[in-house]
Design a protein around this motif. Structure first.
Motif, PDB file in Angstrom:
ATOM      1  N   HIS A  71     -24.447-100.525 -20.037  1.00 51.71           N
ATOM      2  CA  HIS A  71     -24.310-100.855 -21.453  1.00 51.71           C
ATOM      3  C   HIS A  71     -25.667-100.830 -22.163  1.00 51.71           C
ATOM      4  O   HIS A  71     -26.710-100.778 -21.514  1.00 51.71           O
ATOM      5  N   ILE A  72     -25.624-100.900 -23.485  1.00 52.99           N
ATOM      6  CA  ILE A  72     -26.868-100.718 -24.256  1.00 52.99           C
ATOM      7  C   ILE A  72     -27.673-102.005 -24.423  1.00 52.99           C
ATOM      8  O   ILE A  72     -28.768-101.985 -24.971  1.00 52.99           O
ATOM      9  N   TRP A  73     -27.106-103.150 -24.025  1.00 43.39           N
ATOM     10  CA  TRP A  73     -27.783-104.411 -24.296  1.00 43.39           C
ATOM     11  C   TRP A  73     -29.133-104.505 -23.573  1.00 43.39           C
ATOM     12  O   TRP A  73     -29.318-103.960 -22.490  1.00 43.39           O
ATOM     13  N   CYS A  74     -30.056-105.229 -24.188  1.00 42.48           N
ATOM     14  CA  CYS A  74     -31.420-105.345 -23.658  1.00 42.48           C
ATOM     15  C   CYS A  74     -31.419-106.009 -22.268  1.00 42.48           C
ATOM     16  O   CYS A  74     -30.495-106.748 -21.943  1.00 42.48           O
ATOM     17  N   PRO A  75     -32.491-105.801 -21.498  1.00 45.70           N
ATOM     18  CA  PRO A  75     -32.589-106.491 -20.210  1.00 45.70           C
ATOM     19  C   PRO A  75     -32.465-108.004 -20.388  1.00 45.70           C
ATOM     20  O   PRO A  75     -33.143-108.586 -21.231  1.00 45.70           O
ATOM     21  N   GLY A  76     -31.580-108.622 -19.614  1.00 42.14           N
ATOM     22  CA  GLY A  76     -31.428-110.069 -19.658  1.00 42.14           C
ATOM     23  C   GLY A  76     -30.604-110.599 -20.811  1.00 42.14           C
ATOM     24  O   GLY A  76     -30.423-111.810 -20.946  1.00 42.14           O
ATOM     25  N   CYS A  77     -30.069-109.740 -21.655  1.00 47.23           N
ATOM     26  CA  CYS A  77     -29.247-110.202 -22.781  1.00 47.23           C
ATOM     27  C   CYS A  77     -28.001-110.914 -22.263  1.00 47.23           C
ATOM     28  O   CYS A  77     -27.356-110.440 -21.335  1.00 47.23           O
ATOM     29  N   GLY A  99     -23.798-109.544 -21.554  1.00 48.26           N
ATOM     30  CA  GLY A  99     -23.184-109.048 -20.315  1.00 48.26           C
ATOM     31  C   GLY A  99     -22.625-110.183 -19.467  1.00 48.26           C
ATOM     32  O   GLY A  99     -21.592-110.040 -18.808  1.00 48.26           O
TER      33      GLY A  99
END
Ligand code: SF4
Ligand code: SF4
Ligand code: SF4
Lengths: 272, 82
Positions: free
Chosen positions: A16-22, A25
């Motif tokens: 998915h496109i979410w930032c690392p650690g967002c 998820g």
């Protein structure tokens, strides 16, 4: 036991496109486990979202999904529920989407007590839009539009939802993953409008402006500062004031909108 | 998931495998956030560059928290049988 998430995912769209650690998820995964635990058939579920980072979620999920306009996920969802009362309708929304742009829709959906579930991904800020203050940005914290600190007191989602009439109201965090899965499960099973607020980490737009550089520091903040609502009374008053309560705030029943509507329709058709 | 893994994934997901626990990191999905490493109660995991790796498999108590908190569908724990 490793959980098989793939059965509910559009695997070809991942990662998915979410930032690392967002935190998105983490909430997404808890939601999938809840749906699995409730043994809901994929075809009997509708996932609806508005606009924002969190609203990308339905695009990754292999259910009936609808990605709508900013703040308007609840009206779209209401339309679906009214026409197809047998569907489990779940709305995923960011804090800005839910109580800023969609604030009016939020209170009126609570008031109607329509049998749907709203999961608010509260990252305390507008993430995708550029780190601006949202109605849930904590008082005194920093945002791109509040370089000297936020002067407005943030909404308390739990009070807002209860005051407006939601019948299941709960809060969890991305650190407290088991509680998160439990309250989402109860929210979906609840007959009436359910609101689950999830305090989550947005390292990119919020964390780095507020002395929490990475997702780990943000998760530690939830760990250290959140207390189960039932345990709050046992703390000394001064300490309790500093804590963020989590858990189930309200669980009650009253007339539900689609039931009432069904009865009215029957009366109108002279069947009663 | 078709992506590369650091260990061979068990054939059938969601089914118990024999022997010691197996921890599978999908390196194609891992974004290196470090959440799994930080909150593992037994220091089973570590960061190697921008990816999570298993460094002390024998210590794993199969609490599943690494898997539950990974935001990226990137780590799976297959507990040992028995
Ligand atoms: S900007 Fe924040 S909320 Fe949006 S994907 Fe990145 S970390 Fe998540
Ligand atoms: S299952 Fe628990 S003990 Fe094992 S690696 Fe994951 S977090 Fe550590
Ligand atoms: S939590 Fe997931 S994405 Fe983050 S370092 Fe561990 S395996 Fe990688």
């Amino acid at each position: 036991m490793a959980f098989d998430y793939d059965q509910y995912l559009r695997v070809d769209r991942l990662p998915h496109i979410w930032c690392p650690g967002c935190g998105h998820g983490i909430i997404f995964k808890a939601l999938l486990r809840s749906i699995h635990g409730l043994e809901i058939d994929k075809n009997d579920l509708m996932l609806v979202s508005g606009i924002g980072c969190a609203s990308r979620l339905p695009g990754y999920a292999d259910f009936n999904t609808l990605h709508t306009t900013h703040g308007r996920a609840l009206p779209f969802a209401t339309g679906i529920k009214v026409m197809k009362a047998n569907l489990h309708v779940i709305v995923t929304s960011g804090d800005g989407d839910a109580v800023a742009i969609g604030g009016n829709h939020f209170i009126h959906t609570c008031r109607r007590n329509i049998d749907m579930t709203l999961i608010v991904f509260n990252n305390s800020i507008y993430g995708m839009n550029g780190g601006q203050v949202s109605p849930t940005t904590p008082y005194g914290s920093f945002a791109s539009t509040a370089p000297w600190g936020n002067l407005s007191v943030h909404f308390d989602f739990m009070k807002l939802a209860q005051g407006a009439g939601a019948t299941f109201v709960a809060r969890a965090t991305t650190y407290h993953v088991k509680l998160l899965e439990k309250v989402i499960t109860q929210a979906i099973a609840h007959k009436g409008f359910s609101v689950v607020e999830v305090l989550e980490d947005c390292p990119t737009a919020y964390g780095r402006r507020n002395k929490m550089r990475g997702p780990v520091q943000m998760m530690k903040f939830w760990k250290d500062n959140c207390v189960m609502i039932d345990a709050l009374d046992k703390l000394p008053l001064e300490e309790a004031k500093e804590k963020i309560p989590i858990g189930i705030f309200c669980q009650t029943t009253r007339q539900e909108f689609t039931d009432e509507q069904h009865q009215v329709a029957q009366r109108a058709m002279g069947e009663e | 998931m078709k992506a590369e893994t650091t260990k061979e994934a068990p054939k059938k997901k969601g089914k118990k495998v024999k022997g010691p626990p197996q921890i599978v990191v999908n390196t194609a999905f891992c974004k290196g956030c470090g959440i799994c490493v930080e909150f593992c109660p037994k220091n089973v995991l570590a960061m190697k560059g921008a990816k999570a790796v298993v460094i002390a498999l024998d210590e794993c108590i199969e609490c599943m928290f690494c898997e539950l908190r990974c935001p990226d569908f990137a780590i799976a724990v297959y507990p040992a049988e028995g």
